[in-house]
Motif scaffolding. Structure first.
Motif, PDB file in Angstrom:
ATOM      1  N   ARG A 252      46.095  38.277  38.443  1.00  0.00           N
ATOM      2  CA  ARG A 252      46.604  37.782  37.267  1.00  0.00           C
ATOM      3  C   ARG A 252      45.946  37.590  35.942  1.00  0.00           C
ATOM      4  NH1 ARG A 252      47.916  32.218  36.133  1.00  0.00           N
ATOM      5  NH2 ARG A 252      47.026  31.683  38.045  1.00  0.00           N
ATOM      6  N   ASP A 253      44.705  37.223  36.041  1.00  0.00           N
ATOM      7  CA  ASP A 253      43.887  36.769  35.276  1.00  0.00           C
ATOM      8  C   ASP A 253      42.730  37.902  34.882  1.00  0.00           C
ATOM      9  OD1 ASP A 253      45.229  34.694  34.165  1.00  0.00           O
ATOM     10  OD2 ASP A 253      44.317  33.467  36.030  1.00  0.00           O
ATOM     11  N   GLU A 254      43.152  39.132  35.252  1.00  0.00           N
ATOM     12  CA  GLU A 254      42.202  40.341  35.377  1.00  0.00           C
ATOM     13  C   GLU A 254      42.583  41.311  34.529  1.00  0.00           C
ATOM     14  OE1 GLU A 254      40.491  41.130  39.229  1.00  0.00           O
ATOM     15  OE2 GLU A 254      41.098  39.342  39.854  1.00  0.00           O
ATOM     16  N   PRO A 255      42.702  41.425  32.965  1.00  0.00           N
ATOM     17  CA  PRO A 255      43.306  42.288  32.390  1.00  0.00           C
ATOM     18  C   PRO A 255      42.857  43.727  32.511  1.00  0.00           C
ATOM     19  CG  PRO A 255      41.886  40.834  31.090  1.00  0.00           C
ATOM     20  CD  PRO A 255      42.071  40.136  32.317  1.00  0.00           C
ATOM     21  N   ILE A 256      41.678  43.906  32.942  1.00  0.00           N
ATOM     22  CA  ILE A 256      41.199  45.473  33.020  1.00  0.00           C
ATOM     23  C   ILE A 256      41.681  45.899  34.291  1.00  0.00           C
ATOM     24  CG2 ILE A 256      39.050  46.633  33.842  1.00  0.00           C
ATOM     25  CD1 ILE A 256      37.248  44.460  32.137  1.00  0.00           C
TER      26      ILE A 256
END
Length: 290
Positions: A252-256
């Motif tokens: 969820r909080d890992e844009p890459i």
């Protein structure tokens, strides 16, 4: 206690938290500075922004004033605040004895997503499975469960499928390999019925399923199933869930990682047959099954 059809307080808290984080970033304030304004530690502000803590009415009103939120925006955020504090559990609450925390999180996102994009290399996506197919897959995947528990998980899977036929349905874009159509889960009769169900559900305007044929070679090869959920159609994914033999992992909080999986889905999509050719392949494989 009443059970709501799809709305999840957890999802509402996360959406509110994300909006509050955007508002804070817009002011240039740190979490510690906002915490000082509220009379609390910055860690509390961070937990509210991550949806890990419920925002109080006093803090919500103070944040609206601090961020100078206009009436239109405040009305939207107030609705998220209200839903995030609801005590009424979602429909899957009654299956808590067989649902893990990860699965509950997955159901929360699926219940409120606008679009889902799923890749399955070996199995039919859960949203498109027949009852007999789902029972065969669940029974083999969770051998330690009793018959009643397997039945409960199958019920959850079938209940999920209602999301495709709601007034504001989930837009589903699925990609499977030809192997997923040829592995005879539950036997030939179950598989034939499953293939017929796929053709039927593909008639829904919000459902698209395409097949990567064997002849696509390495262009259609990817290890590991995954699904991407977006809060707006054609928008960047908000969250991804990847599957392994051990568990399902949320990103969820890992844009890459989200960008990588989104790009992978687009590449797999380019290797897949058209919808019409996929339906033709489905019907051909069904006729071959005896």
């Amino acid at each position: 206690m009443a059970v709501v059809s799809s709305s999840s307080p957890l999802t509402a808290r996360r959406k509110l938290g994300a909006e509050l984080r955007l508002l804070r970033d817009g002011t240039g304030l740190t979490a510690e500075e906002v915490g000082g304004h509220l009379g609390c530690h910055g860690s509390k502000v961070s937990r509210v922004e991550l949806g890990k803590r419920t925002c109080t009415r006093k803090d919500f009103d103070a944040l609206m004033e601090l961020y100078e939120v206009d009436d239109t925006k405040r009305e939207v955020l107030a609705e998220l605040f209200k839903r995030g504090r609801q005590r009424v559990p979602p429909w899957w609450h009654i299956y808590n004895d067989v649902i893990s925390a990860n699965y509950s999180e997955f159901l929360s996102y699926e219940a409120e997503a606008a679009e889902g994009r799923e890749y399955q290399p070996l199995l039919i996506p859960g949203l498109l499975q027949s009852a007999d197919y789902a029972r065969a897959v669940t029974g083999s995947s969770y051998v330690a469960l009793g018959p009643d528990q397997v039945d409960s998980l199958v019920e959850v899977r079938l209940r999920r499928q209602e999301r495709l036929r709601e007034k504001d349905p989930l837009v589903f874009d699925g990609i499977v390999t030809e192997a997923a159509l040829r592995i005879e889960v539950g036997g030939a009769a179950v598989m034939r019925a499953q293939l017929r169900k796929l053709v039927e559900v593909m008639s829904l305007p919000n459902v698209n399923l395409r097949v990567i044929p064997f002849k696509a070679g390495e262009k259609g090869a990817s290890t590991g199933a995954f699904i991407l959920f977006s809060s707006a159609t054609d928008a960047a994914p908000d969250v991804a869930f990847t599957e392994s033999a051990e568990n399902t992992t949320s990103l969820r909080d890992e844009p890459i990682a989200l960008r990588r999986l989104n790009r992978m889905f687009n590449n797999l999509s380019a290797a897949a047959l058209s919808t019409e050719d996929s339906v033709e392949l489905l019907r051909r494989i069904e006729k071959e099954l005896v």
